[in-house]
Design a protein around this motif. Sequence first.
Motif, PDB file in Angstrom:
ATOM      1  N   VAL A 171     -42.454 -31.716  21.533  1.00 11.90           N
ATOM      2  CA  VAL A 171     -42.275 -31.623  22.932  1.00 11.90           C
ATOM      3  C   VAL A 171     -43.565 -32.096  23.599  1.00 11.90           C
ATOM      4  CG1 VAL A 171     -42.340 -29.835  24.776  1.00 11.90           C
ATOM      5  CG2 VAL A 171     -41.018 -29.302  22.537  1.00 11.90           C
ATOM      6  N   ASN A 213     -45.815 -31.492  26.168  1.00 17.07           N
ATOM      7  CA  ASN A 213     -45.951 -30.285  27.076  1.00 17.07           C
ATOM      8  C   ASN A 213     -46.562 -30.716  28.338  1.00 17.07           C
ATOM      9  OD1 ASN A 213     -46.384 -27.765  27.872  1.00 17.07           O
ATOM     10  ND2 ASN A 213     -48.312 -27.586  26.608  1.00 17.07           N
ATOM     11  N   LEU A 273     -36.314 -30.704  26.978  1.00 16.17           N
ATOM     12  CA  LEU A 273     -37.347 -29.941  26.573  1.00 16.17           C
ATOM     13  C   LEU A 273     -38.733 -30.229  27.512  1.00 16.17           C
ATOM     14  CD1 LEU A 273     -37.377 -30.008  22.568  1.00 16.17           C
ATOM     15  CD2 LEU A 273     -36.884 -27.948  24.155  1.00 16.17           C
TER      16      LEU A 273
END
Length: 293
Positions: free
Chosen positions: A34, A36, A94
């Motif tokens: 992911v 982020n 995601l």
Amino acid sequence: MDFLLEVLVGGLLSGVMYSLVAIGFVLIYKTSGVLNFAQGAQLLFAALTFVSLVEREVPFVAALAITLGAMVVIGLAIERFVLRPLVNQPPITLFMATLGLSYVIEGASQLLWGAQVHGLDLGIDDAPIEAAGIFISQFDLFAAGIAGAMVLALVLFFRKTRTGLAFRAVADDQVAALSVGIRLPRVWVAVWIAAGVVALVSGLLWGARLGVQFSLSLVVLKALPVLVLGGFDSVAGAIVGGLLIGAAEKLAEVYIGPLFGGGIEGWFAYVAALAFLLVRPSGLFGQKLVERV
């Protein structure tokens, strides 16, 4: 020569702070794949929470402990209520989840603490000191020392502890890690908490330098060229990439900037990253993906 060294050292010290922000991305990306995008909002929340508590006359150590606890809770909540339900979803899903999460965290920050700008004083004077004929900012030295200590602590944690070894196993091969009994949710929890701690340290250092305001979350954009250069899945790459980007942008501003009328420090790193992508898309230390068809 002294002036060149002064510019170079200043760039390297700034690069250490870039590396610290980039490491927060790397920790999450290595274990879960992911990117982020909420890292900047976490950084902002940490800085805003800490400075707001201090302004309410909460003692420094207590404010730091409360903020650390809040970042741990946020890390736990993200893993449990965002990441875990989206396991095995496409990367774009995601990514969009973390993008939406960044706005949720920023909104919560404003709801809790307001939108006013705060000054953050860590008690370190920004006056330059002279060493071997080179003038260096005291705050830059302090920030680089704290960032370096944080990086060393993370390296020792992931190399010397059972949780750290589990993290490395998951980063190398999730299926193999599952086959030997490693529980992925526990590793993800540990990594999100670690990323929250990194966001706390980064938030305090960048907040002391730039002031605590909502634009502070954009500091994470400085990490993107670092990640491109070093590799999205390499802690060592984040460190080396940060040093290279920090030094390159300072040298470019001083020696190339006058040709363009100045002001190239803000965008030179992105141009360099784009050029590097064309040559080595995986970065200096990033793992090359091999697909067999």
